[in-house]
Motif scaffolding. Structure first.
Motif, PDB file in Angstrom:
ATOM      1  N   ASN A 139       0.818  -1.218   0.000  1.00 14.02           N
ATOM      2  CA  ASN A 139       0.000   0.000   0.000  1.00 14.02           C
ATOM      3  C   ASN A 139       0.853   1.270   0.000  1.00 14.02           C
ATOM      4  O   ASN A 139       0.315   2.367  -0.095  1.00 14.02           O
ATOM      5  N   ARG A 140       2.132   1.106   0.078  1.00 14.24           N
ATOM      6  CA  ARG A 140       2.988   2.304   0.116  1.00 14.24           C
ATOM      7  C   ARG A 140       3.077   2.932  -1.274  1.00 14.24           C
ATOM      8  O   ARG A 140       3.190   2.257  -2.291  1.00 14.24           O
ATOM      9  N   TYR A 141       3.008   4.265  -1.261  1.00 19.50           N
ATOM     10  CA  TYR A 141       3.072   4.972  -2.552  1.00 19.50           C
ATOM     11  C   TYR A 141       4.495   5.026  -3.110  1.00 19.50           C
ATOM     12  O   TYR A 141       4.688   5.269  -4.294  1.00 19.50           O
ATOM     13  N   ASP A 142       5.472   4.845  -2.237  1.00 19.15           N
ATOM     14  CA  ASP A 142       6.871   4.958  -2.699  1.00 19.15           C
ATOM     15  C   ASP A 142       7.461   3.596  -3.041  1.00 19.15           C
ATOM     16  O   ASP A 142       8.662   3.410  -2.996  1.00 19.15           O
ATOM     17  N   LEU A 143       6.628   2.640  -3.353  1.00 17.28           N
ATOM     18  CA  LEU A 143       7.141   1.322  -3.747  1.00 17.28           C
ATOM     19  C   LEU A 143       7.893   1.472  -5.072  1.00 17.28           C
ATOM     20  O   LEU A 143       7.279   1.728  -6.114  1.00 17.28           O
ATOM     21  N   ASP A 144       9.180   1.369  -5.009  1.00 16.13           N
ATOM     22  CA  ASP A 144      10.052   1.682  -6.147  1.00 16.13           C
ATOM     23  C   ASP A 144      10.438   0.401  -6.884  1.00 16.13           C
ATOM     24  O   ASP A 144      11.037  -0.498  -6.297  1.00 16.13           O
ATOM     25  N   GLY A 145      10.101   0.364  -8.178  1.00 13.00           N
ATOM     26  CA  GLY A 145      10.424  -0.813  -8.976  1.00 13.00           C
ATOM     27  C   GLY A 145      11.914  -1.069  -9.117  1.00 13.00           C
ATOM     28  O   GLY A 145      12.350  -2.209  -9.324  1.00 13.00           O
ATOM     29  N   GLU A 146      12.716   0.000  -8.966  1.00 14.87           N
ATOM     30  CA  GLU A 146      14.169  -0.173  -9.088  1.00 14.87           C
ATOM     31  C   GLU A 146      14.707  -1.110  -8.007  1.00 14.87           C
ATOM     32  O   GLU A 146      15.707  -1.775  -8.189  1.00 14.87           O
ATOM     33  N   LYS A 147      13.976  -1.154  -6.848  1.00 16.06           N
ATOM     34  CA  LYS A 147      14.465  -1.982  -5.744  1.00 16.06           C
ATOM     35  C   LYS A 147      14.291  -3.469  -6.041  1.00 16.06           C
ATOM     36  O   LYS A 147      14.887  -4.316  -5.386  1.00 16.06           O
ATOM     37  N   PHE A 148      13.483  -3.795  -7.058  1.00 14.95           N
ATOM     38  CA  PHE A 148      13.275  -5.205  -7.421  1.00 14.95           C
ATOM     39  C   PHE A 148      14.109  -5.609  -8.645  1.00 14.95           C
ATOM     40  O   PHE A 148      13.923  -6.691  -9.176  1.00 14.95           O
ATOM     41  N   ALA A 149      14.974  -4.708  -9.086  1.00 11.03           N
ATOM     42  CA  ALA A 149      15.695  -4.917 -10.351  1.00 11.03           C
ATOM     43  C   ALA A 149      16.320  -6.310 -10.416  1.00 11.03           C
ATOM     44  O   ALA A 149      16.949  -6.778  -9.461  1.00 11.03           O
ATOM     45  N   GLY A 150      16.092  -6.973 -11.540  1.00 10.53           N
ATOM     46  CA  GLY A 150      16.687  -8.286 -11.763  1.00 10.53           C
ATOM     47  C   GLY A 150      17.909  -8.179 -12.658  1.00 10.53           C
ATOM     48  O   GLY A 150      18.120  -7.172 -13.338  1.00 10.53           O
ATOM     49  N   LYS A 151      18.701  -9.209 -12.659  1.00  9.85           N
ATOM     50  CA  LYS A 151      19.914  -9.243 -13.498  1.00  9.85           C
ATOM     51  C   LYS A 151      19.821 -10.395 -14.478  1.00  9.85           C
ATOM     52  O   LYS A 151      19.432 -11.498 -14.100  1.00  9.85           O
ATOM     53  N   VAL A 152      20.194 -10.110 -15.713  1.00  7.51           N
ATOM     54  CA  VAL A 152      20.204 -11.150 -16.736  1.00  7.51           C
ATOM     55  C   VAL A 152      21.521 -11.064 -17.505  1.00  7.51           C
ATOM     56  O   VAL A 152      22.015  -9.966 -17.783  1.00  7.51           O
ATOM     57  N   MET A 153      22.087 -12.209 -17.802  1.00 11.19           N
ATOM     58  CA  MET A 153      23.347 -12.277 -18.559  1.00 11.19           C
ATOM     59  C   MET A 153      23.062 -12.802 -19.962  1.00 11.19           C
ATOM     60  O   MET A 153      22.447 -13.849 -20.128  1.00 11.19           O
ATOM     61  N   ILE A 154      23.509 -12.035 -20.956  1.00  7.96           N
ATOM     62  CA  ILE A 154      23.364 -12.450 -22.352  1.00  7.96           C
ATOM     63  C   ILE A 154      24.705 -12.988 -22.824  1.00  7.96           C
ATOM     64  O   ILE A 154      25.736 -12.327 -22.697  1.00  7.96           O
ATOM     65  N   GLY A 155      24.693 -14.196 -23.356  1.00  6.46           N
ATOM     66  CA  GLY A 155      25.919 -14.816 -23.841  1.00  6.46           C
ATOM     67  C   GLY A 155      25.823 -15.185 -25.309  1.00  6.46           C
ATOM     68  O   GLY A 155      24.753 -15.092 -25.925  1.00  6.46           O
ATOM     69  N   LYS A 156      26.937 -15.612 -25.851  1.00  9.11           N
ATOM     70  CA  LYS A 156      26.956 -15.992 -27.265  1.00  9.11           C
ATOM     71  C   LYS A 156      26.054 -17.190 -27.538  1.00  9.11           C
ATOM     72  O   LYS A 156      25.548 -17.361 -28.648  1.00  9.11           O
TER      73      LYS A 156
END
Length: 283
Positions: A28-45
């Protein structure tokens, strides 16, 4: 977004929507920031697809949990990026020149050391690269001998790197030559030895064939009636008689020499020189 070494042009991040689950007070918080959930993905050959793009799958597991709130679903199941692959290739080095030599000289050959360099860059550019050029080596009219220029830089196309960045360029400079043919030139009975007088028998031709060679400018200025004389060499003869002696070709024009003389020898009759009345009186 992270990429394996050798992949180019990847964005650093990609925005999308996610579904999260967690405590009500946090959701319910208005300051729920999507950046705090940032995921990491590695792209390879290994992620390259049949169309040349790079596709990776997106799942909730790649996202972080924040204060009990975690990602349970994503709007995108996979992402495709039009990345470029960085490759290495050995290509030939083409030496370039500028300017002009004197008209009597020519650049007979030119080559580099090393003859190949290693080029690194995007696959679509490097695959089409057959050779790479040097900066121009200057040729001027005062250059008349073979030379080697060190530390000549490679002209590098944009977006590429090269090893080594400099080469040595070897230039072979040769003097040009042209032929000048004289089908018939008279033999002069020139005699530096005052003891003898010379003559030819009736069967000996008094004309010879001469082929001269020289630089273009020297041949252009050559005058066959003034710049050449041909005569028998009777030096070393100590008594009268018939002899077959070599012919001497005297050329006054510089940068001109004999390439062919036919015949090279001639038959001469050598007689003791008779004293005239005036010479006897002096004695």
């Amino acid at each position: 977004i992270m990429t394996e070494s050798g992949l180019l042009d990847a964005p650093t991040k990609q925005l999308g929507s996610v579904t999260v689950r967690g405590p009500r007070r946090m959701l319910n918080r208005y300051d729920l920031d999507g950046e705090k959930f940032a995921g990491k993905v590695m792209i390879g050959k290994k992620d390259r697809d049949e169309n040349g793009g790079y596709t990776v799958r997106i799942s909730p597991r790649i996202f972080r949990e924040y204060n009990g709130v975690k990602v349970i679903g994503t709007s995108e199941k996979k992402l495709t990026f039009p990345l470029r692959l960085e490759i290495t290739k050995e290509v030939d080095v083409k030496p370039l020149t500028s300017g002009k030599l004197d008209g009597d000289y020519e650049l007979s050959s030119i080559h580099c050391t090393p003859v190949k360099v290693r080029v690194v860059g995007p696959e679509d550019i490097v695959n089409d690269l057959r050779e790479i050029s040097t900066e121009a080596v200057p040729l001027t009219p005062d250059v008349t001998t073979t030379f080697e220029r060190y530390h000549v830089k490679i002209e590098l196309p944009s977006g590429l790197s090269v090893t080594p960045q400099e080469v040595s360029v070897h230039c072979d400079i040769l003097k040009k030559s042209e032929d000048y043919k004289i089908p018939q030139h008279p033999v002069t009975l020139k005699n530096p030895d005052r003891r003898w007088e010379m003559s030819l028998d009736d069967e000996t031709p008094a004309l010879v064939k001469v082929i001269l060679t020289g630089t273009p400018s020297a041949i252009k200025e050559f005058k066959k009636d003034e710049d050449i004389s041909i005569y028998p060499d009777i030096s070393g003869i100590e008594k009268a008689g018939e002899y077959i002696v070599p012919l001497i070709v005297n050329i006054t024009q510089s940068n001109v020499s004999v390439r062919q003389l036919d015949p090279k020898n001639i038959r001469v009759i050598v007689k003791e020189k008779k004293e005239g009345i005036f010479e006897k009186v002096l004695k």
